[in-house]
Design an enzyme around this catalytic site. Structure first.
Site, PDB file in Angstrom:
ATOM      1  N   HIS A 133      15.186   9.465  10.807  1.00  0.00           N
ATOM      2  CA  HIS A 133      16.040  10.377  10.022  1.00  0.00           C
ATOM      3  C   HIS A 133      15.304  10.886   8.791  1.00  0.00           C
ATOM      4  CE1 HIS A 133      19.928   9.910  12.171  1.00  0.00           C
ATOM      5  NE2 HIS A 133      19.454   8.729  12.504  1.00  0.00           N
ATOM      6  N   ASP A 144      18.321   3.130  11.022  1.00  0.00           N
ATOM      7  CA  ASP A 144      19.004   3.452  12.285  1.00  0.00           C
ATOM      8  C   ASP A 144      18.223   4.459  13.121  1.00  0.00           C
ATOM      9  OD1 ASP A 144      19.674   5.295  10.117  1.00  0.00           O
ATOM     10  OD2 ASP A 144      20.887   6.315  11.638  1.00  0.00           O
ATOM     11  N   GLU A 145      18.421   4.362  14.454  1.00  0.00           N
ATOM     12  CA  GLU A 145      17.971   5.362  15.434  1.00  0.00           C
ATOM     13  C   GLU A 145      16.512   5.762  15.232  1.00  0.00           C
ATOM     14  OE1 GLU A 145      21.088   8.212  14.660  1.00  0.00           O
ATOM     15  OE2 GLU A 145      22.190   7.513  16.414  1.00  0.00           O
ATOM     16  N   ALA A 146      15.659   4.756  15.042  1.00  0.00           N
ATOM     17  CA  ALA A 146      14.226   5.057  14.865  1.00  0.00           C
ATOM     18  C   ALA A 146      13.577   5.144  16.236  1.00  0.00           C
ATOM     19  CB  ALA A 146      13.556   3.978  14.015  1.00  0.00           C
TER      20      ALA A 146
END
Ligand code: IFG
Length: 490
Positions: free
Chosen positions: A239, A302-304
């Site tokens: 992100h 998150d969401e790496a």
């Protein structure tokens, strides 16, 4: 209004509330009395006095009173405040001509003031309080909401509006999601292009902008005066497109990507192997920590999806060291469980399938944000224009009908620090959009965070929520009139 109805719209529900004889009628001579030397009480009394003066039109002067007052006043004191009330508890008694509020801390006095407001009629008189004894304290220490200001920016005044609304329901944490692929929203002096370049972006149709350091301090102070702790998040290592677009040297290949205005996730990552990445992280978190009065730094995690597990672990290990150097407590989304955890870490559980028990087993405390219950950017129903639906459709009953201890297997009460409702802004543009997605579901989150679990029932709550409607109206809240709630209004 008969007595029962008057006190049947309290949200969150107090631990104990009993009728008793007595009545206090506000008048021009009504005073607010504060025990000498109780600064915490005085600060809270000043805040509630402003609210009550503008509501009732009475002067309500504040006096420091050396002995227990008898008549015609609202008395704030720490004398006789019972130990078991804890850090944020209070007792509030209305007897003949006297209201007595006992607490230990500013939050306790402040939250008593929020209850007091709800004991009075929503918008017009009679300005009187009927006999009652309330003993109250929260079940969970962390009661929060998250506002995503990165996908689309919200002004200082709009954030203050959210703080005002949440404070009225005894929330004590505001998590600001300050950076993401689409935008960077806080000035960092040592890397000015983060805000200057990253602040000019947003999702397609979203709003650009960023907070200067003074504006950020103003938000933090505004929250603090309402017993709310500001929790800033810089999302790392994923992100991060806005940061990568602002500084070519942060990129693996030294080439900056274009600003991103879509709503996909997981495509960006910091260059974990480059030393400059850690200088960036140290500078950013160092300046942010210095700006932040509260003890928490949220580092995202998150969401790496574009960072290998190996790289992710290495990166998180170094981020832990950097956060520890700032003296703050690290908060992260539940993906950080896959990296090393420190016992002091706070893990924000959000995914349906997550190893919450593993995190608890390693001593971390959990902040429960289950996406299928309190991701309030989820649509209420298929017709809801705003929001997304990838996690679930979340009607008012869905946001109320769950419990932080049982929503995932293998957890105990003491593993849970509290609850937090994230509001992601891919589809939100205005404060009215924010209000519509928050209300009324956020009131259920307030109750789950504060009130005892025993005796909780949707059937009872939906009646109380319906009775609460005039209070939403008088605050000018643009809320969703769910068909699940027997609203009394138009
Ligand atoms: N997941 C992403 C958010 C946001 C959300 C929208 C987390 C921790 C989907 N990460 O939730 O950035 O895009 O519902």
């Amino acid at each position: 209004m008969n007595k029962d109805v008057l006190y049947k719209d309290l949200i969150p529900k107090p631990v104990s509330i009993k009728r008793q004889e007595g009545l206090l009628c506000f008048g021009v001579e009504t005073k607010i009395c504060v025990q000498p030397g109780c600064d915490q009480a005085l600060k809270a009394a000043e805040h509630i006095a402003q609210t009550l003066r503008s509501l009732t039109g009475f002067p309500l002067p504040i006096e420091i009173c050396t002995e227990e007052p008898k008549q015609g006043c609202l008395f704030f004191t720490s004398q006789g405040a019972r130990g078991e009330l804890g850090e944020e508890g209070y007792s509030l008694t209305v007897s003949a001509g006297l209201v007595t509020i006992r607490a230990h801390t500013f939050p306790g006095f402040f939250f008593a003031g929020q209850t007091l407001r709800q004991l009075l009629p929503p918008g017009e008189g009679p300005w009187q309080l009927e006999g009652v004894e309330i003993i109250d304290y929260p079940r969970f220490a962390w009661r929060g909401a998250m506002l995503d200001v990165a996908r689309s920016f919200f002004s200082v005044d709009e954030v203050k509006r959210v703080i005002d609304l949440l404070a009225g329901y005894k929330f004590n944490r505001l998590h600001l999601h300050l950076s993401d692929d689409q935008g960077w929203r806080i000035m960092i002096d040592s890397w000015p292009n983060l805000a200057l370049h990253g602040g000019s972006g947003a999702v397609e149709g979203g709003r650009a902008g960023y907070y200067t350091k003074d504006q950020y301090r103003e938000i933090a102070a505004y929250a603090q005066r309402r017993a709310m702790v500001l929790v800033p998040e810089i999302d790392l290592p994923g992100h991060t497109n806005a940061a990568l677009a602002a500084y070519p040297e942060l990129n693996r290949d030294g080439i900056a990507p274009e600003p991103y205005r879509g709503i996909q996730v997981g495509f960006s990552t910091l260059a974990v192997e480059k030393e400059i990445t850690y200088q960036f992280v140290r500078d950013v978190l160092g300046e942010l920590a210095e700006l932040t009065p509260g003890p928490y730094l949220h580092v995202g995690g998150d969401e790496a999806h574009s960072t290998t597990l190996e790289e992710y672990k290495l990166f998180l290990e170094r981020v832990h060291t950097i956060v520890a150097e700032t003296g703050k407590t690290l908060v992260g989304w539940d993906e950080i469980i896959q990296a090393g955890l420190e016992p002091t870490d706070l893990v924000q559980i959000w995914r349906r399938e997550t190893k919450a028990q593993a995190a608890a087993g390693r001593g971390a405390k959990l902040i429960m944000s289950p996406c299928h219950h309190i991701y309030l950017d989820m649509k209420y129903n298929p017709e809801t224009v705003l929001g997304q639906d990838w996690a679930a459709l979340i009607e008012v009953k869905d946001a109320y009908g769950w419990d932080p201890v049982t929503v995932y297997p293998g957890l105990a009460e003491e593993d849970i620090l509290g609850v937090e409702a994230p509001l992601w802004a891919e589809t939100l543009r205005t404060i009215k959009d924010v209000e519509y997605m928050l209300f009324p579901r956020i009131l259920g989150v307030a109750e789950i965070g504060w009130s005892p679990r025993e005796g909780r029932s949707w059937e009872e709550y939906r009646q109380r929520l319906a009775a609460h409607e005039p209070r939403l109206e008088v605050q000018g809240v643009h809320f969703y009139r769910s068909p699940q709630v027997p609203w009394k209004g138009r």
